[in-house]
Design a protein around this motif. Structure first.
Motif, PDB file in Angstrom:
ATOM      1  N   PRO A  51      -4.629   5.109  -6.789  1.00  0.00           N
ATOM      2  CA  PRO A  51      -3.921   5.293  -5.516  1.00  0.00           C
ATOM      3  C   PRO A  51      -4.003   4.056  -4.614  1.00  0.00           C
ATOM      4  O   PRO A  51      -3.141   3.852  -3.771  1.00  0.00           O
ATOM      5  CB  PRO A  51      -4.643   6.474  -4.862  1.00  0.00           C
ATOM      6  CG  PRO A  51      -5.273   7.211  -5.997  1.00  0.00           C
ATOM      7  CD  PRO A  51      -5.619   6.163  -7.022  1.00  0.00           C
ATOM      8  N   GLN A  52      -5.020   3.225  -4.801  1.00  0.00           N
ATOM      9  CA  GLN A  52      -5.178   2.013  -3.978  1.00  0.00           C
ATOM     10  C   GLN A  52      -4.403   0.823  -4.519  1.00  0.00           C
ATOM     11  O   GLN A  52      -4.338  -0.218  -3.874  1.00  0.00           O
ATOM     12  CB  GLN A  52      -6.664   1.628  -3.879  1.00  0.00           C
ATOM     13  CG  GLN A  52      -7.541   2.642  -3.169  1.00  0.00           C
ATOM     14  CD  GLN A  52      -7.875   3.852  -4.040  1.00  0.00           C
ATOM     15  OE1 GLN A  52      -7.971   3.748  -5.253  1.00  0.00           O
ATOM     16  NE2 GLN A  52      -8.032   5.003  -3.409  1.00  0.00           N
ATOM     17  N   ALA A  53      -3.805   0.969  -5.695  1.00  0.00           N
ATOM     18  CA  ALA A  53      -3.091  -0.156  -6.312  1.00  0.00           C
ATOM     19  C   ALA A  53      -1.916  -0.590  -5.436  1.00  0.00           C
ATOM     20  O   ALA A  53      -1.277   0.222  -4.778  1.00  0.00           O
ATOM     21  CB  ALA A  53      -2.593   0.238  -7.702  1.00  0.00           C
ATOM     22  N   SER A  54      -1.651  -1.885  -5.459  1.00  0.00           N
ATOM     23  CA  SER A  54      -0.552  -2.439  -4.652  1.00  0.00           C
ATOM     24  C   SER A  54       0.718  -2.537  -5.501  1.00  0.00           C
ATOM     25  O   SER A  54       0.680  -2.384  -6.726  1.00  0.00           O
ATOM     26  CB  SER A  54      -0.928  -3.836  -4.160  1.00  0.00           C
ATOM     27  OG  SER A  54      -0.982  -4.733  -5.263  1.00  0.00           O
ATOM     28  N   TYR A  55       1.822  -2.833  -4.836  1.00  0.00           N
ATOM     29  CA  TYR A  55       3.071  -3.046  -5.560  1.00  0.00           C
ATOM     30  C   TYR A  55       2.945  -4.260  -6.478  1.00  0.00           C
ATOM     31  O   TYR A  55       3.468  -4.276  -7.583  1.00  0.00           O
ATOM     32  CB  TYR A  55       4.246  -3.205  -4.589  1.00  0.00           C
ATOM     33  CG  TYR A  55       5.569  -3.205  -5.293  1.00  0.00           C
ATOM     34  CD1 TYR A  55       6.052  -2.044  -5.891  1.00  0.00           C
ATOM     35  CD2 TYR A  55       6.328  -4.360  -5.406  1.00  0.00           C
ATOM     36  CE1 TYR A  55       7.264  -2.043  -6.577  1.00  0.00           C
ATOM     37  CE2 TYR A  55       7.541  -4.361  -6.086  1.00  0.00           C
ATOM     38  CZ  TYR A  55       7.996  -3.190  -6.661  1.00  0.00           C
ATOM     39  OH  TYR A  55       9.190  -3.189  -7.352  1.00  0.00           O
ATOM     40  N   GLU A  56       2.207  -5.253  -6.023  1.00  0.00           N
ATOM     41  CA  GLU A  56       1.977  -6.446  -6.844  1.00  0.00           C
ATOM     42  C   GLU A  56       1.192  -6.084  -8.109  1.00  0.00           C
ATOM     43  O   GLU A  56       1.488  -6.579  -9.193  1.00  0.00           O
ATOM     44  CB  GLU A  56       1.226  -7.500  -6.028  1.00  0.00           C
ATOM     45  CG  GLU A  56       1.098  -8.823  -6.754  1.00  0.00           C
ATOM     46  CD  GLU A  56       0.355  -9.894  -5.960  1.00  0.00           C
ATOM     47  OE1 GLU A  56       0.009 -10.906  -6.559  1.00  0.00           O
ATOM     48  OE2 GLU A  56       0.118  -9.687  -4.749  1.00  0.00           O
ATOM     49  N   ASP A  57       0.190  -5.208  -7.968  1.00  0.00           N
ATOM     50  CA  ASP A  57      -0.551  -4.744  -9.152  1.00  0.00           C
ATOM     51  C   ASP A  57       0.415  -4.103 -10.155  1.00  0.00           C
ATOM     52  O   ASP A  57       0.321  -4.310 -11.361  1.00  0.00           O
ATOM     53  CB  ASP A  57      -1.608  -3.695  -8.773  1.00  0.00           C
ATOM     54  CG  ASP A  57      -2.713  -4.256  -7.884  1.00  0.00           C
ATOM     55  OD1 ASP A  57      -2.994  -5.474  -7.970  1.00  0.00           O
ATOM     56  OD2 ASP A  57      -3.288  -3.467  -7.108  1.00  0.00           O
ATOM     57  N   PHE A  58       1.338  -3.318  -9.613  1.00  0.00           N
ATOM     58  CA  PHE A  58       2.320  -2.639 -10.459  1.00  0.00           C
ATOM     59  C   PHE A  58       3.200  -3.650 -11.191  1.00  0.00           C
ATOM     60  O   PHE A  58       3.353  -3.587 -12.409  1.00  0.00           O
ATOM     61  CB  PHE A  58       3.170  -1.696  -9.605  1.00  0.00           C
ATOM     62  CG  PHE A  58       4.423  -1.244 -10.285  1.00  0.00           C
ATOM     63  CD1 PHE A  58       4.375  -0.449 -11.420  1.00  0.00           C
ATOM     64  CD2 PHE A  58       5.670  -1.619  -9.802  1.00  0.00           C
ATOM     65  CE1 PHE A  58       5.532  -0.037 -12.066  1.00  0.00           C
ATOM     66  CE2 PHE A  58       6.834  -1.207 -10.429  1.00  0.00           C
ATOM     67  CZ  PHE A  58       6.761  -0.417 -11.566  1.00  0.00           C
ATOM     68  N   THR A  59       3.795  -4.591 -10.456  1.00  0.00           N
ATOM     69  CA  THR A  59       4.721  -5.532 -11.092  1.00  0.00           C
ATOM     70  C   THR A  59       3.999  -6.407 -12.126  1.00  0.00           C
ATOM     71  O   THR A  59       4.578  -6.740 -13.148  1.00  0.00           O
ATOM     72  CB  THR A  59       5.452  -6.418 -10.060  1.00  0.00           C
ATOM     73  OG1 THR A  59       4.500  -7.111  -9.265  1.00  0.00           O
ATOM     74  CG2 THR A  59       6.347  -5.567  -9.164  1.00  0.00           C
ATOM     75  N   LYS A  60       2.726  -6.727 -11.870  1.00  0.00           N
ATOM     76  CA  LYS A  60       1.956  -7.528 -12.840  1.00  0.00           C
ATOM     77  C   LYS A  60       1.658  -6.737 -14.118  1.00  0.00           C
ATOM     78  O   LYS A  60       1.353  -7.324 -15.150  1.00  0.00           O
ATOM     79  CB  LYS A  60       0.644  -7.994 -12.215  1.00  0.00           C
ATOM     80  CG  LYS A  60       0.809  -9.135 -11.239  1.00  0.00           C
ATOM     81  CD  LYS A  60      -0.530  -9.558 -10.689  1.00  0.00           C
ATOM     82  CE  LYS A  60      -0.389 -10.754  -9.769  1.00  0.00           C
ATOM     83  NZ  LYS A  60      -1.668 -11.103  -9.130  1.00  0.00           N
ATOM     84  N   SER A  61       1.723  -5.404 -14.039  1.00  0.00           N
ATOM     85  CA  SER A  61       1.416  -4.585 -15.210  1.00  0.00           C
ATOM     86  C   SER A  61       2.598  -4.464 -16.173  1.00  0.00           C
ATOM     87  O   SER A  61       2.462  -3.958 -17.273  1.00  0.00           O
ATOM     88  CB  SER A  61       0.963  -3.189 -14.777  1.00  0.00           C
ATOM     89  OG  SER A  61       2.058  -2.446 -14.299  1.00  0.00           O
ATOM     90  N   LEU A  62       3.778  -4.946 -15.745  1.00  0.00           N
ATOM     91  CA  LEU A  62       4.956  -4.892 -16.616  1.00  0.00           C
ATOM     92  C   LEU A  62       5.015  -6.146 -17.482  1.00  0.00           C
ATOM     93  O   LEU A  62       4.898  -7.257 -16.972  1.00  0.00           O
ATOM     94  CB  LEU A  62       6.231  -4.790 -15.773  1.00  0.00           C
ATOM     95  CG  LEU A  62       6.371  -3.509 -14.951  1.00  0.00           C
ATOM     96  CD1 LEU A  62       7.550  -3.618 -13.993  1.00  0.00           C
ATOM     97  CD2 LEU A  62       6.514  -2.301 -15.855  1.00  0.00           C
TER      98      LEU A  62
END
Length: 141
Positions: A51-62
């Protein structure tokens, strides 16, 4: 596991719906990245963001060179100063990914999205600039 769809031949693993329900109802996750295992023709959960993950964390996971389906729970404040959240479905198909992979993801997208009840906004991206935070914010309002 669900039965494979006659059109796309793609099954959706139960964990996909379970994790999505956790994101939607309990807000246990910020994002989920789904991967299609082409060998067994099934959509599975590849990665889950806290839940604390950022949008940047998300985009880096792709991955830069492979397709994925993903959902992101975007929190924002409206112009009336109201806290809201919208769940984005992102169809990630980078230019560098294989043509077959793009076809498999494209043909299974609508059916898979229907399995996830509660999607607010759909976004298709072939490049990180097509799903920048500014675009997400603009689509959320």
């Amino acid at each position: 596991m669900n039965k494979a769809n006659a059109v796309s031949g793609m099954a959706v693993h139960d964990e996909c719906k379970l994790k999505f329900l956790e994101l939607k109802a309990k807000r246990n996750h910020r994002f989920i990245v789904f991967k299609i295992d082409e060998k067994i023709q099934q959509v599975t959960v590849e990665r889950v963001g806290s839940p604390q993950a950022s949008y940047e964390d998300f985009t880096k996971s792709l991955p830069a060179d492979e397709c994925r389906h993903a959902v992101f729970d975007f929190d924002f404040t409206t112009s009336e100063n109201v806290q809201k959240s919208k769940i984005f479905f992102i169809a990630w198909a980078p230019d560098a990914s294989r043509v077959r992979s793009k076809m498999v993801y494209a043909s299974s997208k609508d059916r898979f999205k229907r399995e996830l009840d509660g999607i607010h906004v759909e976004l298709q991206a072939t490049d990180p600039s097509e799903m920048s935070l500014d675009i997400i914010k603009g689509r959320a309002l």
